[in-house]
Design an enzyme around this catalytic site. Structure first.
Site, PDB file in Angstrom:
ATOM      1  N   LYS A 148      43.881  40.783  41.558  1.00 32.46           N
ATOM      2  CA  LYS A 148      44.321  41.500  40.421  1.00 32.46           C
ATOM      3  C   LYS A 148      43.759  42.892  40.156  1.00 32.46           C
ATOM      4  O   LYS A 148      42.769  43.023  39.695  1.00 32.46           O
ATOM      5  CB  LYS A 148      44.086  40.584  39.284  1.00 32.46           C
ATOM      6  CG  LYS A 148      44.140  41.285  37.713  1.00 32.46           C
ATOM      7  CD  LYS A 148      45.044  41.526  37.160  1.00 32.46           C
ATOM      8  CE  LYS A 148      44.977  42.127  35.753  1.00 32.46           C
ATOM      9  NZ  LYS A 148      44.855  43.582  35.805  1.00 32.46           N
ATOM     10  N   GLU A 198      30.080  41.823  39.371  1.00 35.23           N
ATOM     11  CA  GLU A 198      29.300  43.245  39.420  1.00 35.23           C
ATOM     12  C   GLU A 198      29.700  43.930  38.102  1.00 35.23           C
ATOM     13  O   GLU A 198      30.779  44.482  37.867  1.00 35.23           O
ATOM     14  CB  GLU A 198      29.712  43.959  40.776  1.00 35.23           C
ATOM     15  CG  GLU A 198      28.723  44.932  40.992  1.00 35.23           C
ATOM     16  CD  GLU A 198      29.149  46.290  40.554  1.00 35.23           C
ATOM     17  OE1 GLU A 198      28.695  46.914  39.438  1.00 35.23           O
ATOM     18  OE2 GLU A 198      30.123  46.967  41.288  1.00 35.23           O
ATOM     19  N   CYS A 218      29.469  52.383  38.541  1.00 41.31           N
ATOM     20  CA  CYS A 218      28.622  51.381  37.818  1.00 41.31           C
ATOM     21  C   CYS A 218      27.287  51.786  38.018  1.00 41.31           C
ATOM     22  O   CYS A 218      26.316  51.499  37.337  1.00 41.31           O
ATOM     23  CB  CYS A 218      28.910  49.912  38.380  1.00 41.31           C
ATOM     24  SG  CYS A 218      30.522  49.488  38.370  1.00 41.31           S
ATOM     25  N   GLU A 224      25.518  51.630  28.504  1.00 41.92           N
ATOM     26  CA  GLU A 224      26.502  52.190  29.555  1.00 41.92           C
ATOM     27  C   GLU A 224      27.202  53.228  28.762  1.00 41.92           C
ATOM     28  O   GLU A 224      28.164  52.756  27.885  1.00 41.92           O
ATOM     29  CB  GLU A 224      26.900  51.027  30.474  1.00 41.92           C
ATOM     30  CG  GLU A 224      27.722  51.943  31.550  1.00 41.92           C
ATOM     31  CD  GLU A 224      28.186  50.713  32.442  1.00 41.92           C
ATOM     32  OE1 GLU A 224      28.920  49.750  32.006  1.00 41.92           O
ATOM     33  OE2 GLU A 224      28.065  51.041  33.978  1.00 41.92           O
TER      34      GLU A 224
HETATM   35  P1  ADP Z   1      37.853  48.175  30.967  1.00 44.19           P
HETATM   36  O1  ADP Z   1      37.624  47.387  29.603  1.00 44.19           O
HETATM   37  O2  ADP Z   1      37.294  49.439  31.274  1.00 44.19           O
HETATM   38  O3  ADP Z   1      39.256  48.261  31.163  1.00 44.19           O
HETATM   39  P2  ADP Z   1      37.372  45.665  32.060  1.00 44.19           P
HETATM   40  O4  ADP Z   1      36.198  44.983  32.477  1.00 44.19           O
HETATM   41  O5  ADP Z   1      38.031  44.637  30.849  1.00 44.19           O
HETATM   42  O6  ADP Z   1      37.104  47.029  31.849  1.00 44.19           O
HETATM   43  O7  ADP Z   1      38.404  45.392  33.386  1.00 44.19           O
HETATM   44  C1  ADP Z   1      38.388  45.446  34.789  1.00 44.19           C
HETATM   45  C2  ADP Z   1      39.359  44.437  35.224  1.00 44.19           C
HETATM   46  O8  ADP Z   1      39.241  43.120  34.500  1.00 44.19           O
HETATM   47  C3  ADP Z   1      40.733  44.854  35.039  1.00 44.19           C
HETATM   48  O9  ADP Z   1      41.513  44.287  36.142  1.00 44.19           O
HETATM   49  C4  ADP Z   1      41.313  44.172  33.842  1.00 44.19           C
HETATM   50  O10 ADP Z   1      42.757  43.953  33.969  1.00 44.19           O
HETATM   51  C5  ADP Z   1      40.802  42.573  33.997  1.00 44.19           C
HETATM   52  N1  ADP Z   1      40.391  41.859  32.808  1.00 44.19           N
HETATM   53  C6  ADP Z   1      40.629  42.493  31.498  1.00 44.19           C
HETATM   54  N2  ADP Z   1      40.451  41.304  30.741  1.00 44.19           N
HETATM   55  C7  ADP Z   1      40.325  40.378  31.095  1.00 44.19           C
HETATM   56  C8  ADP Z   1      40.074  38.884  30.991  1.00 44.19           C
HETATM   57  N3  ADP Z   1      40.085  38.482  29.696  1.00 44.19           N
HETATM   58  N4  ADP Z   1      40.233  37.977  31.973  1.00 44.19           N
HETATM   59  C9  ADP Z   1      40.271  38.480  33.184  1.00 44.19           C
HETATM   60  N5  ADP Z   1      40.414  39.801  33.540  1.00 44.19           N
HETATM   61  C10 ADP Z   1      40.391  40.756  32.739  1.00 44.19           C
END
Ligand code: ADP
Length: 486
Positions: free
Chosen positions: A181, A256, A290, A388
């Site tokens: 994903k 991570e 990161c 961060e």
């Molecule tokens: P940002 O807030 O900078 O977009 P995230 O950590 O939310 O960073 O996003 C990293 C990844 O996690 C992306 O692929 C995002 O689509 C996915 N993501 C965001 N929210 C969820 C969730 N609740 N469950 C699983 N994956 C998620």
């Protein structure tokens, strides 16, 4: 060249069981060029229907051709994927630059790194072994390293190609099937990667790519009962949600997450070597790393000199459109720009502003640009020295001695990477042991780099290790077999 000509795919479809399919409902999400704010394409908005189909296809692949393949054959397919990635490295770099705003020369490094991950893990596939164990008389005991099965790999937008390389590459090499994903802001390179995998002969279902929203596709995937392992790179809050979802199915998870990595300069450091690294270790990818070295801790004997030289470097840094390969491109989105800018605005009110970079005249008003910003004489407990920022912002913190340097370095809730500049060998060894961090770089700093080097955090930076051979262990589980033969 148009995006379609670069990708050779219809990005509004997702890749499931070796086929490109339109997500249920046929909805799409816009692809924005962060350098201009323009919408340059659409990706498919996946749903739980495609996640279910992808998990089922991955499960079937484990029972079918993919699961029966020898480790050597798996390695050869990964090597072929590596060669095809290298052949398309220039297109992939351009796609990434348009999609996430990464300066083109940095995108080129990422596409070559993706190829190198596939090469590294392709070569590792048939070198992953169990052990024989000295046991009781009349017994032979040994371990088998088995793949987990179906792995969910959820990746962020900052280094899409590198992070999919280290996650998917290691997972496939160890014999798992994957549902990937990508982030909604950075999905194109993952889709092209799926096409490369198919062309290399990866059996259907071994790799599935479902684009869409994190709260939708990501949440469904991380809570799916058909998943046997989850690996996630991204923010702390989302990491916690994913670990909670994994806990409900009692599934192992590698996280991570973020960092607030210290870069420590002692009085005896070789400053000519250290200076460009001190700045580059945070400015690369506009600070959206990161492991960015966002805290620079400097011993008082060289503090003024380091400050003066950093100001000189900052004043020469240029921010501009990603295509121009300036020192920094835009941030990935308007949202990130606003978050980072609000940290900078707060710093300007509460801290000493030491230096800023320059905006290139070609930087479009609707691009998501922020100026690199250096604050000096920052107290270690200030928000800008603790949280961060994920942007091109560094804080300079003075210290007196080794004990104080350690206290400050270890004084955040993170622990991903630490850097150290000193010529004192005994101090190098002492500090390396005492720093709370997953990696320590001495007289160098490898933000984001090091395909061969195990990488991961402690504390809120996460757990589990990616990269290097270590990642192959993480993508396997150990089965112990004892035979009583008398
Ligand atoms: P940002 O807030 O900078 O977009 P995230 O950590 O939310 O960073 O996003 C990293 C990844 O996690 C992306 O692929 C995002 O689509 C996915 N993501 C965001 N929210 C969820 C969730 N609740 N469950 C699983 N994956 C998620």
């Amino acid at each position: 060249m148009t995006l379609d000509e670069l990708t050779h795919i219809d990005a509004t479809k997702v890749f499931v069981n070796g086929a490109w399919i339109v997500p249920a409902g046929g909805q799409t999400l816009p692809v924005e060029n962060p350098s201009t704010g323009e919408i340059i394409g659409q990706i498919g908005r996946g749903t739980s229907t495609e996640v279910d189909a992808a998990v089922a296809a991955a499960g079937a692949a484990m029972e079918g051709d993919w699961g029966r393949m020898t480790a050597t054959e798996r390695g050869r397919i990964l090597m072929k994927m590596s060669a095809l990635t290298l052949a398309r490295a220039e297109d992939l770099a351009m796609i990434e630059t348009l999609d996430v705003g990464k300066p083109l020369d940095q995108s080129r490094r990422d596409s070559v790194a993706l190829a190198r991950y596939l090469e590294f893990y392709g070569g590792g596939a048939d070198k992953l072994m169990g052990t024989t164990i000295p046991y009781q008389d009349g017994f032979t005991a040994y371990t088998l390293r088995e793949p987990h099965g179906v792995c969910g790999v959820i990746i962020p937008w900052n280094y899409p190609m590198q992070i999919l390389g280290r996650g998917v590459g290691a997972a496939l090499a160890a014999g798992n099937a994957v549902v990937l994903k990508p982030a909604e802001d950075a999905s194109l390179s993952s889709l092209v990667f799926a096409a490369i995998a198919a062309e290399a002969g990866l059996p259907a279902g071994a790799l599935n790519v479902v684009t869409g929203l994190g709260t939708d596709v990501g949440a469904t995937l991380s809570g799916h009962a058909g998943i046997h392992h989850l690996s996630f790179t991204g923010s702390v809050g989302t990491g916690m949600r994913i670990q909670e979802a994994a806990a409900r199915n009692v599934v192992p998870v590698t996280l991570e997450l973020g960092g607030k990595s210290p870069h420590i300069v002692f009085d005896d450091a070789d400053l000519d070597k250290a200076m460009p690294v001190l700045v580059g270790a945070c400015m690369q990818n506009a600070g959206q790393t990161c492991s960015a070295a966002s805290r620079v801790l400097v011993q008082r004997g060289v503090y003024d000199e380091v400050r003066r030289r950093m100001i000189g470097i900052y004043e020469g840094l240029v921010v501009g459109p990603a295509i121009g390969s300036h020192d920094l491109g835009p941030l990935v989105s308007r949202k990130q720009q606003q978050i980072v800018q609000s940290f900078i605005d707060r710093g300007k009110q509460e801290l000493t502003l030491a230096a800023e970079g320059q905006m290139h005249p070609d930087a479009a008003p609707d691009g998501h640009f922020v100026l690199p910003t250096l604050f000096s004489e920052v107290a270690p407990d200030h928000a800008l020295a603790q949280q961060e920022i994920f942007g091109p912002v560094q804080v300079l913190i003075p210290f007196d001695d080794e004990a104080e340097a350690l206290r400050i370095a270890n004084g955040t809730e993170y622990g991903l990477v630490a850097g150290l500049w000193t010529r004192d060998g005994a101090r190098q060894l002492r500090m390396a042991r005492k720093l709370h961090s997953g990696q320590v770089f001495i007289n160098n700093y490898g933000a984001g780099g090091g395909i061969e080097l195990p990488f991961g955090g402690i504390g809120k930076s996460g757990h589990g290790r990616e990269k290097g051979f270590e990642a192959l262990y993480g993508f396997t589980r150990v089965k112990t077999v004892t035979v009583h033969h008398g």
